[in-house]
Design an enzyme around this catalytic site. Structure first.
Site, PDB file in Angstrom:
ATOM      1  N   LYS A   4       0.872  -1.353  -0.134  1.00  0.00           N
ATOM      2  CA  LYS A   4       0.068  -0.059  -0.111  1.00  0.00           C
ATOM      3  C   LYS A   4       1.059   1.322   0.218  1.00  0.00           C
ATOM      4  CE  LYS A   4      -3.515   2.195   2.648  1.00  0.00           C
ATOM      5  NZ  LYS A   4      -4.400   2.193   3.890  1.00  0.00           N
ATOM      6  N   LYS A  64      -1.982  -1.394  -4.053  1.00  0.00           N
ATOM      7  CA  LYS A  64      -2.813  -0.296  -3.988  1.00  0.00           C
ATOM      8  C   LYS A  64      -2.007   0.989  -3.897  1.00  0.00           C
ATOM      9  CE  LYS A  64      -6.065   1.364  -0.303  1.00  0.00           C
ATOM     10  NZ  LYS A  64      -6.419   0.917   0.990  1.00  0.00           N
TER      11      LYS A  64
HETATM   12  C1  PBG Z   1      -6.500   3.352   5.834  1.00  0.00           C
HETATM   13  C2  PBG Z   1      -7.216   3.343   4.476  1.00  0.00           C
HETATM   14  C3  PBG Z   1      -7.116   3.994   3.509  1.00  0.00           C
HETATM   15  C4  PBG Z   1      -7.693   3.731   2.377  1.00  0.00           C
HETATM   16  C5  PBG Z   1      -8.140   2.227   2.613  1.00  0.00           C
HETATM   17  N1  PBG Z   1      -7.846   2.110   4.167  1.00  0.00           N
HETATM   18  C6  PBG Z   1      -6.497   5.540   3.488  1.00  0.00           C
HETATM   19  C7  PBG Z   1      -5.268   5.927   3.971  1.00  0.00           C
HETATM   20  O1  PBG Z   1      -4.286   5.030   3.775  1.00  0.00           O
HETATM   21  O2  PBG Z   1      -4.952   7.070   4.124  1.00  0.00           O
HETATM   22  C8  PBG Z   1      -7.965   4.249   1.119  1.00  0.00           C
HETATM   23  C9  PBG Z   1      -8.935   3.629   0.281  1.00  0.00           C
HETATM   24  C10 PBG Z   1      -9.221   4.655  -0.918  1.00  0.00           C
HETATM   25  O3  PBG Z   1      -8.765   5.668  -1.175  1.00  0.00           O
HETATM   26  O4  PBG Z   1     -10.039   4.206  -1.599  1.00  0.00           O
HETATM   27  N2  PBG Z   1      -6.447   2.279   6.540  1.00  0.00           N
END
Ligand code: PBG
Length: 326
Positions: A196, A249
């Site tokens: 991520k 992601k």
């Molecule tokens: C946080 C989380 C995020 C997303 C999913 N889980 C945001 C972040 O890390 O700031 C983003 C998902 C999206 O933008 O659709 N655990």
């Protein structure tokens, strides 16, 4: 011999011929639909930054999951928005927490008709808005993974099929797998947000789930978008820790990493087409600059072509509709 000898256009002469040679398939089975469920909510509220997405009260969940399941979509991904936040993110592992209630309601109404996945993270639940526990102004990895494991177990008790840790803490898969197994939940699978990235594509989501960090940013735990080998190390580490499904992601700016993961490893690969990707399409199509359906189709097919076995997308419902019709 006439020139050119090689005529690739021969296989494009009719729709049937094009169907015959189509290499990449996309069906509603490949899609995972995110759902935002908010505690103490009376009726649905629109998410400004993500047009057509809403936060749902528990009462609307059966209708929503019914629609998603009728469209042939395989899975849902639950995100909870709690009423109370605190330093330890207690409401994330409360047996009567919003996500736990949502899971058990869906489990009793839909049983095996849909795969129930739930996000395992702290940012919606901590006062800091960070994905881990704060200790001396730092995000403390090791106490955070203990809490993530508690969240996973509480979701397993409620009847979740798959837990999906998105906190990017080191060792989160090991901690969760051990805790689940110790409690007898050996069949609950883990789909980790393995790579991520620290991304500006998440901004609309932070509005949707009220989880923007109150100080600093997520650069000390999320993967830098400049580093492909580091992303592969994240994926490899999760596999060594016993993950069932890995995830890359965001999706669209990271197709190279999806392809590389598919090439290198033998686990199912998920891609998360995030809120910013959705917002770009929605914004431009609202202006009439692009055709939403055509662009959505092209984006989702490209993510599959890169190697994703499944896609988490806010277009799940609309895409399932046009896929059923075509
Ligand atoms: C946080 C989380 C995020 C997303 C999913 N889980 C945001 C972040 O890390 O700031 C983003 C998902 C999206 O933008 O659709 N655990």
């Amino acid at each position: 011999m006439s020139f050119p000898a090689k005529r690739l256009r021969r296989l494009r002469t009719s729709a049937k011929m094009r169907n015959l040679v189509q290499e990449t398939m996309l069906t509603p089975n490949d899609l995972i639909c995110p759902i935002f469920v908010q505690e103490d909510l009376k009726s649905r509220i629109k998410i400004e930054s993500m047009s057509e997405m809403e936060r749902l009260p528990l009462d609307d969940l059966n209708d929503e999951v019914g629609t998603i399941s009728d469209l042939g979509i395989s899975a849902i991904m639950l995100f909870g928005i709690p009423t109370k936040k605190d330093d330890s993110g207690t409401s994330a592992f409360d047996e009567n927490g919003i996500v736990q209630k949502a899971i058990s309601q869906i489990r009793s109404n839909f049983d095996e008709k849909i795969v129930i996945m739930a996000d395992v993270c702290l940012c919606q639940y901590t006062s800091s808005g960070h994905c881990g526990i704060i200790n001396e102004n730092k995000i403390d990895n090791d106490s955070s993974i203990e809490t993530l494991a508690k969240i996973a177990v509480s979701q397993a008790k409620a009847g979740v099929d798959t837990v999906s840790p998105s906190a990017m803490m080191d060792g989160q898969v090991t901690a969760i797998r051990k805790a689940l197994d110790d409690e007898g939940f050996t069949d609950v699978s883990i789909m980790s947000h393995s790579a991520k990235h620290r991304s500006s594509f998440y901004s609309p989501f932070r509005d949707a789930a009220e989880c923007a960090p109150k100080f600093g940013d997520r650069k000390t735990y999320q993967v830098p978008f400049t580093n492909a080998r580091e992303a592969m190390r994240e994926v490899e580490t999760d596999i060594n820790e016993g993950v069932d499904i890995v995830m890359i992601k965001p999706a669209l700016s990271y197709l190279d990493l999806i392809a590389e993961t598919k090439r290198r490893f033998n686990v199912p690969v998920a891609a998360y087409s995030v809120s910013g990707e959705y917002a770009l399409v929605k914004g431009a199509s609202a202006q009439g600059w692009i055709n939403e359906k055509d662009i959505t189709e092209e984006i989702l097919y490209s993510i599959k072509r890169a190697g994703a076995d499944m896609i988490v997308t806010y277009f799940a419902k609309s895409a399932a509709k046009f896929l059923q019709e075509s």
